[in-house]
Design an enzyme around this catalytic site. Structure first.
Site, PDB file in Angstrom:
ATOM      1  N   CYS A   1      74.315  62.978  64.168  1.00 25.61           N
ATOM      2  CA  CYS A   1      75.186  64.385  64.435  1.00 25.61           C
ATOM      3  C   CYS A   1      75.359  65.100  63.048  1.00 25.61           C
ATOM      4  CB  CYS A   1      76.389  63.878  64.723  1.00 25.61           C
ATOM      5  SG  CYS A   1      77.957  65.446  64.954  1.00 25.61           S
TER       6      CYS A   1
ATOM      7  N   CYS B   1      85.614  70.266  58.221  1.00 25.10           N
ATOM      8  CA  CYS B   1      84.948  68.965  58.600  1.00 25.10           C
ATOM      9  C   CYS B   1      85.987  68.224  59.770  1.00 25.10           C
ATOM     10  CB  CYS B   1      84.361  68.353  57.630  1.00 25.10           C
ATOM     11  SG  CYS B   1      85.554  67.501  56.526  1.00 25.10           S
TER      12      CYS B   1
ATOM     13  N   CYS C   1      79.807  67.698  60.995  1.00 27.76           N
ATOM     14  CA  CYS C   1      80.810  67.882  59.776  1.00 27.76           C
ATOM     15  C   CYS C   1      80.000  68.695  58.526  1.00 27.76           C
ATOM     16  CB  CYS C   1      81.362  66.477  59.771  1.00 27.76           C
ATOM     17  SG  CYS C   1      80.210  65.243  58.868  1.00 27.76           S
TER      18      CYS C   1
ATOM     19  N   CYS D   1      85.118  67.846  64.058  1.00 32.46           N
ATOM     20  CA  CYS D   1      84.723  66.711  64.376  1.00 32.46           C
ATOM     21  C   CYS D   1      84.898  66.275  65.885  1.00 32.46           C
ATOM     22  CB  CYS D   1      85.229  65.246  63.778  1.00 32.46           C
ATOM     23  SG  CYS D   1      84.371  63.764  64.527  1.00 32.46           S
TER      24      CYS D   1
ATOM     25  N   ASP E   1      69.233  53.170  50.863  1.00 36.78           N
ATOM     26  CA  ASP E   1      69.715  52.950  52.023  1.00 36.78           C
ATOM     27  C   ASP E   1      69.869  51.487  52.515  1.00 36.78           C
ATOM     28  OD1 ASP E   1      71.411  54.893  52.880  1.00 36.78           O
ATOM     29  OD2 ASP E   1      70.349  55.515  54.619  1.00 36.78           O
TER      30      ASP E   1
END
Length: 395
Positions: free
Chosen positions: A288, A241, A291, A245, A181
């Protein structure tokens, strides 16, 4: 004579690399070639449209002014293959969409951030193990165009072990570099072409057996390895998804406007949250999962076997007033070694205050009124908004 490829040197080298990944605790491993894939070619326009918000690191450019993440050749011209490893981080706890009535007035921290150990550290530790084992394999059979040599080589009168670590290595033709990442590349694109999974309409990598609760790590290498086939897209006509949202951040299948995404707002966004997005944030205080929670491929997602991804105490449905009134020392102690530190104390408290305003529970009003005078102007401003919101809520 042309130098031999790694595949020529050892037809089963790719298989042995995947075994190394399994030995290190990864659930999946695949190999992608280095190409300017179509998914990378849309990145410059995404940046030009400002859909990355305030994430300036995504704008990193090379000396010619070209975006680094749009082509791996700009940052690692020696790279010929990308080894992509993935590990499941799902736990047995309910999804955010399976909220019980008593939990609706508590916060939500994204599933990946519950872990006892920061995933960057946990995944990098495994990547380095794979990298070290791979180096030993290549040293044993010989690098492309370089004769095989023993595990230790001689410099003068002293035996020296080959270098280790996650820096670029320069031993003959061999180079490695590992990222979790943090590298100037878009990992999910290489994960797709390594056969790890397809890129879902929510932009997450989805694996047919494991779902999308996956941490990715990549090893760039100068070895030209036999590549895997890309995973076929199995989203079909499903748009769950997109529909789920709360802030309509998925503006098209596979396209996210980060400026609208709750994960971006609660983690990366500094200062004030736009008024029109606050109500959509619901009870989310860090990240979050919606989704992914609604994705059919996650209905039967297996639970991780990695103990370090089990949840820390107090991070599932945390008390909002606890977070809103948290002080710096407690923040450092509670979230030591946690990705939640990225939001910073001010951001986490701001998010908790917004969630209190969205709760509809007037029990928070006394605390919020006190926070209206908080020394942190960001917290104070959002507390005033939350008080106004609760004052107008039905009793």
């Amino acid at each position: 004579m042309h130098p031999r490829s790694a595949a020529d040197l050892s037809p089963n080298l790719s298989t042995r690399i995947k075994q190394c990944a399994r030995n290190a605790g990864f659930d999946l491993c695949g190999i992608a070639p280095v190409r300017d894939f179509a998914e990378l070619q849309v990145f410059p326009s995404w940046i030009a449209d400002g859909k990355h918000g305030e994430m300036k690191y995504m704008e990193a450019r090379d000396e010619e002014g070209e975006l680094k993440r749009a082509s791996l050749a700009r940052v690692a011209p020696w790279a010929r293959s990308v080894i992509v490893c993935a590990i499941n981080y799902n736990t047995a706890h309910p999804y955010s969409t399976q909220v019980q009535p008593e939990e609706a007035v508590r916060g939500w921290i994204s599933r990946y951030a519950w872990a006892r150990e920061d995933y960057h550290t946990a995944v990098m530790r495994r990547l380095k193990q794979v990298e070290d084992e791979l180096r030993e394999l290549v040293v044993a059979i010989g690098e492309p165009g370089v004769p095989a040599r023993p595990q230790y080589f001689w410099t003068g009168e002293t035996p020296v072990a080959p270098p280790t670590g996650n820096q670029a290595l320069g031993t003959g033709n061999l180079h490695f570099r590992s990222y979790v990442d943090t590298g100037p590349l878009i990992e999910r694109v290489y994960a797709k072409y390594a056969g790890i999974g397809w890129i879902g309409k929510n932009t997450c990598i989805i694996n047919q057996q494991l779902g999308s609760w996956l941490f990715l790590g990549v090893i760039l290498t100068s070895l030209e390895l036999a590549a895997d086939l890309p995973a076929p897209d199995r989203c079909g006509t499903c748009t769950r998804c997109i529909a789920a949202c709360p802030t309509q951040a998925i503006v098209a299948p596979g396209e996210l406007d980060a400026r609208l995404c709750i994960s971006y707002l609660t983690i990366e966004k500094r200062g004030e949250i736009p008024d029109n997005l606050r109500s959509g944030m619901g009870r989310h205080v860090f990240g979050c999962d919606i989704c992914q929670d609604v994705c059919p491929w996650n209905r039967k997602a297996p639970v991780t076997s990695a103990a370090e991804f089990e949840a820390r105490e107090g991070l599932i449905n945390p008390a909002l007033d606890w977070l809103a009134e948290m002080q710096q020392e407690e923040f450092r102690t509670v979230f030591r070694g946690s990705p939640i530190r990225r939001a910073k104390l001010s951001g986490l408290r701001r998010n908790a205050v917004i969630a209190m305003g969205n709760s509809g529970d007037k029990k928070f009003v006394p605390t919020l009124k006190k926070l209206c005078e908080d020394p942190d102007p960001v917290v104070a401003e959002h507390a005033r908004w939350a008080v106004e919101t609760l004052d107008s809520a039905p009793v």
